[in-house]
Design a protein around this motif. Structure first.
Motif, PDB file in Angstrom:
ATOM      1  N   ARG A 333      -7.582 -63.249  55.440  1.00 34.84           N
ATOM      2  CA  ARG A 333      -6.559 -62.341  55.933  1.00 34.84           C
ATOM      3  C   ARG A 333      -5.362 -63.138  56.427  1.00 34.84           C
ATOM      4  O   ARG A 333      -5.478 -63.991  57.297  1.00 34.84           O
ATOM      5  N   ILE A 334      -4.216 -62.824  55.847  1.00 31.23           N
ATOM      6  CA  ILE A 334      -2.993 -63.547  56.139  1.00 31.23           C
ATOM      7  C   ILE A 334      -1.966 -62.566  56.687  1.00 31.23           C
ATOM      8  O   ILE A 334      -1.855 -61.424  56.216  1.00 31.23           O
ATOM      9  N   ASP A 335      -1.200 -62.992  57.673  1.00 30.85           N
ATOM     10  CA  ASP A 335      -0.147 -62.171  58.260  1.00 30.85           C
ATOM     11  C   ASP A 335       0.823 -61.715  57.169  1.00 30.85           C
ATOM     12  O   ASP A 335       1.392 -62.533  56.445  1.00 30.85           O
ATOM     13  N   SER A 336       0.995 -60.411  57.057  1.00 26.50           N
ATOM     14  CA  SER A 336       1.849 -59.869  56.001  1.00 26.50           C
ATOM     15  C   SER A 336       3.308 -60.237  56.161  1.00 26.50           C
ATOM     16  O   SER A 336       4.094 -60.111  55.218  1.00 26.50           O
ATOM     17  N   ALA A 343       2.287 -68.333  53.605  1.00 26.82           N
ATOM     18  CA  ALA A 343       1.005 -67.671  53.332  1.00 26.82           C
ATOM     19  C   ALA A 343       0.068 -68.584  52.560  1.00 26.82           C
ATOM     20  O   ALA A 343      -1.154 -68.567  52.776  1.00 26.82           O
ATOM     21  N   VAL A 344       0.607 -69.392  51.640  1.00 23.22           N
ATOM     22  CA  VAL A 344      -0.232 -70.339  50.903  1.00 23.22           C
ATOM     23  C   VAL A 344      -0.869 -71.336  51.862  1.00 23.22           C
ATOM     24  O   VAL A 344      -2.076 -71.597  51.814  1.00 23.22           O
ATOM     25  N   VAL A 345      -0.058 -71.899  52.761  1.00 18.04           N
ATOM     26  CA  VAL A 345      -0.589 -72.871  53.731  1.00 18.04           C
ATOM     27  C   VAL A 345      -1.631 -72.208  54.628  1.00 18.04           C
ATOM     28  O   VAL A 345      -2.699 -72.772  54.890  1.00 18.04           O
ATOM     29  N   ASP A 346      -1.347 -70.989  55.088  1.00 21.74           N
ATOM     30  CA  ASP A 346      -2.303 -70.280  55.949  1.00 21.74           C
ATOM     31  C   ASP A 346      -3.608 -69.986  55.222  1.00 21.74           C
ATOM     32  O   ASP A 346      -4.685 -70.010  55.823  1.00 21.74           O
ATOM     33  N   THR A 347      -3.511 -69.707  53.925  1.00 20.10           N
ATOM     34  CA  THR A 347      -4.729 -69.458  53.145  1.00 20.10           C
ATOM     35  C   THR A 347      -5.583 -70.709  53.088  1.00 20.10           C
ATOM     36  O   THR A 347      -6.810 -70.651  53.232  1.00 20.10           O
ATOM     37  N   TYR A 348      -4.961 -71.859  52.879  1.00 18.76           N
ATOM     38  CA  TYR A 348      -5.722 -73.112  52.872  1.00 18.76           C
ATOM     39  C   TYR A 348      -6.336 -73.391  54.234  1.00 18.76           C
ATOM     40  O   TYR A 348      -7.430 -73.969  54.328  1.00 18.76           O
ATOM     41  N   ARG A 349      -5.656 -73.001  55.284  1.00 17.98           N
ATOM     42  CA  ARG A 349      -6.179 -73.226  56.629  1.00 17.98           C
ATOM     43  C   ARG A 349      -7.276 -72.237  57.005  1.00 17.98           C
ATOM     44  O   ARG A 349      -7.970 -72.426  57.991  1.00 17.98           O
ATOM     45  N   GLY A 350      -7.443 -71.169  56.207  1.00 16.20           N
ATOM     46  CA  GLY A 350      -8.328 -70.078  56.592  1.00 16.20           C
ATOM     47  C   GLY A 350      -9.786 -70.284  56.287  1.00 16.20           C
ATOM     48  O   GLY A 350     -10.518 -69.305  56.083  1.00 16.20           O
ATOM     49  N   THR A 351     -10.239 -71.534  56.242  1.00 15.55           N
ATOM     50  CA  THR A 351     -11.644 -71.792  55.915  1.00 15.55           C
ATOM     51  C   THR A 351     -12.598 -71.281  56.984  1.00 15.55           C
ATOM     52  O   THR A 351     -13.793 -71.135  56.728  1.00 15.55           O
TER      53      THR A 351
END
Length: 712
Positions: A333-336, A343-351
Motif C-alpha cells: 500500500r502506497i500513499d496515493s 511511489a516506486v521507492v516506497d514500494t521497494y521499501r515496503g518489504t
C-alpha cells in the motif's frame, strides 16, 4: 527532440550523484540485505565463469594484459545488438508537445511486443500527437555502404502509423517516469522483431557500460559504444555517459549482455568524474524497466481507465525484480499522493508489509550439491525470487548448509535454516526450511504429543492394514516450523510444514492416511497456539485423484494450478504441474482473489529454473499491509462488531472434524473476532529463542545461521 522543436529542459527523475553508493535512495529499508554485494553478485557472472574454467589462470581472471581500465564485451553482444537494433525506429511527430508548444520534432521508439511500441512521454505525450506520428524502420546506413565508406542513409524501408485509440498509456515527464506505450500494427513486429522487457534491479554496476541504439538529432540509426560508462544508479534510474542528442529520447539502453535495462529519456550538463577519474561534462538518465513495471503495477491496483492497459503491458514484462521480490508491488500500500518516482521507492521499501512463502522440490540437490552448476543455479533462483521463507525438498543436511553459504558468499543474503531430519544421509531425500534472518525468526518445534507418534507409523501396522505396498506413511518426516516476523515487520506468527509425500505409484492410500494425519495434527496445533498453518511442497499426485480429500474436508484452502486463473496463487511458470501445492489452514481461508491475502503474479517467470528441477516453485504472498497502525472503523465494521457481541457464545468443545477459527493479522472478509483468551494468546506468544550454531565461515564473513531443533 528535433531540429524544429527541442525540449528546453527535460527534468531528471533523480539528480545524479556519481560518488553515492548504488541504491542509496532506499537506505536501510532495501528489499535485500546488502545491495552492494547483491549488485556484485548479479554483475560478476563473467569473472565467476572464467574462474570455473579448468584451465583458468590468474591472468585470465585478473585481466593482466589491459591498457588502463579493462573494458571489453563478449563478441556475441554484436550479434544480439544487431538483431535487436531492427526493432528500433525513428518517430517523426508534430502537434502540441508536452510543454504546450506547437511544432514538430523527432524521437526514438522500439517494439516491445507484437503490437506495442515504447517511447517517452515527451515524444508522444497525447493520443492526438501519437495518431499523427510516423514510425519508420530501417532508417540507417546499410552494411555495404558502411564497408564502402558511403555515408548516405537509405530511405526507411517501412513506415507505420500508430493506433492510440486502441491502446495508449503514458506517464508524465514531470513527476512521472516519462514513458508511453502505444499500439502499432502487428506487421511491424513480424518484420522487425521485438526487444523483450525484463524486470531487474541489479542489471549493471558502476563502471559497466550502457549501450544506446538511437536516432540522435533525427539522423540515421546509430549506437553509442564509446565512453558509455554507468556512473550512478538508484532504484528508479541509471545515469551514464553514453553519447546522445535530442531525438535519442525514447531509445533502448542495453547492458553488455544485450539485455534491455532502461528507457533513455534525458540528458543535461553535469560536472563530475567517472570512477577512474575521467572528467564528465554531460550525463544521461534512463528509466529502469523494473521501475516502469512497478509503476504499472500501482496503476493496475488503482483501477480506472488505465488499469487494463497496465495489466496488458505487465504480461509482456518477464523475469523477477530481485529488490522487490517475486511478487513486486502486489499488495503493498502506497500513499496515493506520492509521485510515480516516489511511489516506486516506497514500494521497494515496503518489504515490511508482506511475507512471501515458497516451496520447491529441488531434484537431486541432496547428493549433487557439489556440482557448481547445480548449487549456483539454485542459489540464483532463490536469490532472484527473493521470498522470505522457503520449504525445500529432495535436499540433504550438507546441501542446505552449502546452499545458504553460497547465497551469502555471492549475493550477500543471510539465511537461517533448520532441517526436518538433521541426521539424514545424502542418499535420503529430506526436507528443510530456510528463511531470511532480516525478515523472520524461525525454529523447528515439536508437534503436539497427541499426534507425534502418527508421523512414524507404517501402513503395514497390524492396526492399519490398508494396502499391499507397505512402508512408512511419511517417508520424509513432516517437521513443524514456527516463524515470527522480525522487528521491522508487523507482528505476525505462523507455522509451516514442508512436505514430500510418496511418489504417485507407491501408495495412494498412504497419501490418504498422510493427509488425514496432517489434518488432525493441524487441528491440534491451531487449537493450542491460535496461529495459522501453511502446508506446502510436493504432493506427488494430482489433486483430482482424491488423495487429499481429508485435507479438503477439514476446511483447508488448497492453492493449485486451477486457482491461478482466479488470482489466488502462482506457479513460477505456466501451471502445467498439479503436484506441487500450498494448503492453508482453515483459519486463513478467505475468498479467492482478495489482494490483501494472497497475491498472484501470473506474468512472472524465471527463465532457467527448469534446468535445475522439473518441479516448479510455488509461492504465495501474505499481506500484512494493514497491521501496522490503527485504522478507523467504518459504520459497517462497527455494526458487525455489535452483531458479534449479541451472538450466543460458541460451545467450549468443537468437533474434531472442524478446526477452530483463530485470530489472524491478515486482512480479509468475514473473519470471526478473537475471544479474549485467543487475543491474549496471540499477544503473549513467546518469541522463538533462535539458538544458533555457527558454521565454518572464512574470517571476516558473517555466516548463515543454523537453528538447533527444539524437539522432534
Amino acid at each position: 527532440m528535433s531540429p524544429n522543436l527541442k525540449s528546453t529542459d527535460v527534468p531528471f527523475v533523480s539528480l545524479p550523484d556519481t560518488r553515492a553508493d548504488p541504491f542509496s535512495d532506499v537506505g536501510s529499508t532495501a528489499g535485500v540485505d546488502n545491495p552492494a554485494k547483491m549488485l556484485e553478485g548479479w554483475t560478476g557472472w563473467a569473472r565467476r565463469g572464467r574462474a570455473l574454467q579448468p584451465d583458468a589462470s590468474k591472468a585470465d581472471i585478473d585481466f593482466e594484459a589491459s591498457v588502463g581500465r579493462f573494458q571489453t564485451s563478449p563478441a556475441a553482444l554484436l550479434q544480439i545488438l544487431a538483431e535487436r537494433r531492427r526493432a528500433v525506429a525513428i518517430l517523426s511527430v508534430e502537434g502540441r508537445n508536452h510543454e504546450g508548444l506547437e511544432g514538430s520534432w523527432s524521437g526514438t521508439g522500439f517494439l516491445v511486443s507484437r503490437n506495442i511500441l515504447l517511447t517517452n512521454h515527451h515524444v508522444l505525450n497525447t493520443p492526438d500527437v501519437a495518431v499523427s506520428a510516423r514510425v519508420e524502420f530501417n532508417y540507417e546506413i546499410s552494411p555495404d555502404a558502411l564497408l564502402n565508406g558511403d555515408g548516405r542513409t537509405l530511405p526507411a524501408s517501412q513506415v507505420f502509423k500508430l493506433d492510440p485509440a486502441r491502446f495508449f498509456i503514458t506517464s508524465p515527464t514531470a513527476d512521472g517516469l516519462d514513458y508511453t506505450f502505444v499500439r502499432i500494427d502487428e506487421a511491424a513486429s513480424q518484420a522487425f522483431g521485438t526487444i523483450p522487457l525484463e524486470r531487474s534491479s541489479f542489471t549493471v554496476n558502476k563502471s559497466d557500460q550502457a549501450f544506446v541504439i538511437h536516432h540522435p538529432d533525427g539522423q540515421h540509426k546509430q549506437v553509442s559504444f564509446d565512453d558509455s560508462d554507468v556512473v550512478g544508479m538508484d532504484t528508479t534510474v541509471i545515469h551514464y555517459t553514453s553519447d546522445t542528442l535530442g531525438g535519442s529520447s525514447g531509445a533502448p539502453v542495453f547492458d553488455r549482455r544485450g539485455r534491455l535495462i532502461a528507457l533513455h529519456h534525458a540528458s543535461r550538463r553535469w560536472s563530475g568524474e567517472t570512477e577512474d577519474g575521467k572528467p564528465i561534462d554531460r550525463i544521461n538518465e534512463g528509466i529502469k524497466i523494473a521501475a516502469i513495471a512497478l509503476d504499472l503495477e500501482t496503476r493496475a491496483r488503482k483501477g480506472g481507465a488505465d488499469a487494463a492497459y497496465a495489466e496488458a503491458i505487465l504480461k509482456e514484462i518477464k523475469g523477477s525484480d530481485t529488490m522487490a521480490g517475486f511478487f513486486g508491488g502486489y499488495g503493498r500500500r502506497i500513499d496515493s499522493e506520492r509521485t510515480a518516482p516516489e511511489a516506486v521507492v516506497d514500494t521497494y521499501r515496503g518489504t515490511d508489509q508482506d511475507i512471501d512463502v515458497g516451496f520447491w522440490n529441488i531434484e537431486w540437490l541432496a547428493n549433487r550439491w557439489k556440482q557448481p552448476g547445480k548449487l549456483d543455479g539454485v542459489a540464483k533462483v532463490i536469490t532472484d525470487l527473493n521470498l522470505d521463507v522457503w520449504g525445500l525438498s529432495e535436499i540433504s543436511p550438507p546441501s542446505v548448509e552449502a546452499l545458504v553459504q553460497r547465497i551469502y558468499e555471492v549475493y550477500g543474503e543471510k539465511f537461517d535454516f533448520a532441517l526436518s531430519e538433521p541426521d539424514a544421509g545424502t542418499s535420503k531425500q529430506s526436507t528443510a526450511m530456510i528463511w531470511k534472518s532480516s525478515s523472520l525468526m524461525g525454529e523447528k518445534v515439536a508437534w503436539p504429543s497427541s499426534v507425534e507418534p502418527l508421523f512414524h507409523q507404517r501402513s503395514d501396522d497390524p492396526d492399519v492394514r490398508v494396502e499391499a505396498v507397505h512402508g512408512n506413511i511419511f517417508d520424509r518426516y513432516p517437521a513443524l516450523y514456527r516463524f515470527s516476523c522480525a522487528a521491522a515487520h508487523a507482528p505476525y506468527s505462523f507455522f509451516a510444514v514442508p512436505l514430500h509425500l510418496k511418489a504417485m505409484d507407491e501408495g495412494s492410500l498412504r497419501r490418504r492416511l498422510a493427509t488425514r494425519i496432517l489434518a488432525r495434527a493441524v487441528e491440534d496445533v491451531v487449537a493450542e497456539h491460535n496461529l495459522d498453518v501453511i502446508l506446502g511442497g510436493d504432493m506427488n499426485a494430482p489433486l483430482a485423484r482424491g488423495d487429499f480429500s481429508a485435507i479438503e474436508d477439514a476446511g483447508f484452502l488448497i492453492l493449485g494450478a486451477t486457482d491461478e486463473t482466479e488470482g489466488a496463487f502462482s506457479y513460477i511458470k505456466s501451471p502445467r504441474s498439479a503436484i506441487d501445492n500450498i494448503f492453508l489452514s482453515p483459519n486463513m481461508r478467505q475468498t479467492v482473489g482478495k489482494v490483501d491475502y494472497f497475491i498472484v503474479a501470473k506474468d512472472r517467470t524465471m527463465s532457467n529454473y527448469l534446468a535445475i528441477s522439473d518441479h516448479r516453485p510455488v509461492a504465495v504472498r501474505l499481506s500484512l499491509a494493514s497491521t501496522g497502525g490503527q485504522q478507523p472503523l467504518d459504520r459497517k465494521q462497527i455494526d458487525a462488531m455489535i452483531d458479534q457481541m449479541l451472538d450466543v457464545p460458541a460451545p467450549p468443545q468443537a468437533k474434531r472434524s472442524k478446526a477452530p477459527v483463530a485470530p489472524n493479522n491478515l486482512t480479509g472478509p468475514a473473519r470471526k473476532a478473537p475471544s479474549a483468551k485467543g487475543a491474549k494468546a496471540e499477544k503473549e506468544a513467546p518469541t522463538p529463542p533462535g539458538k544458533t550454531q555457527p558454521s565454518k565461515t572464512p574470517p571476516g564473513k558473517t555466516p548463515p545461521r543454523r537453528t538447533s531443533p527444539r524437539g522432534k
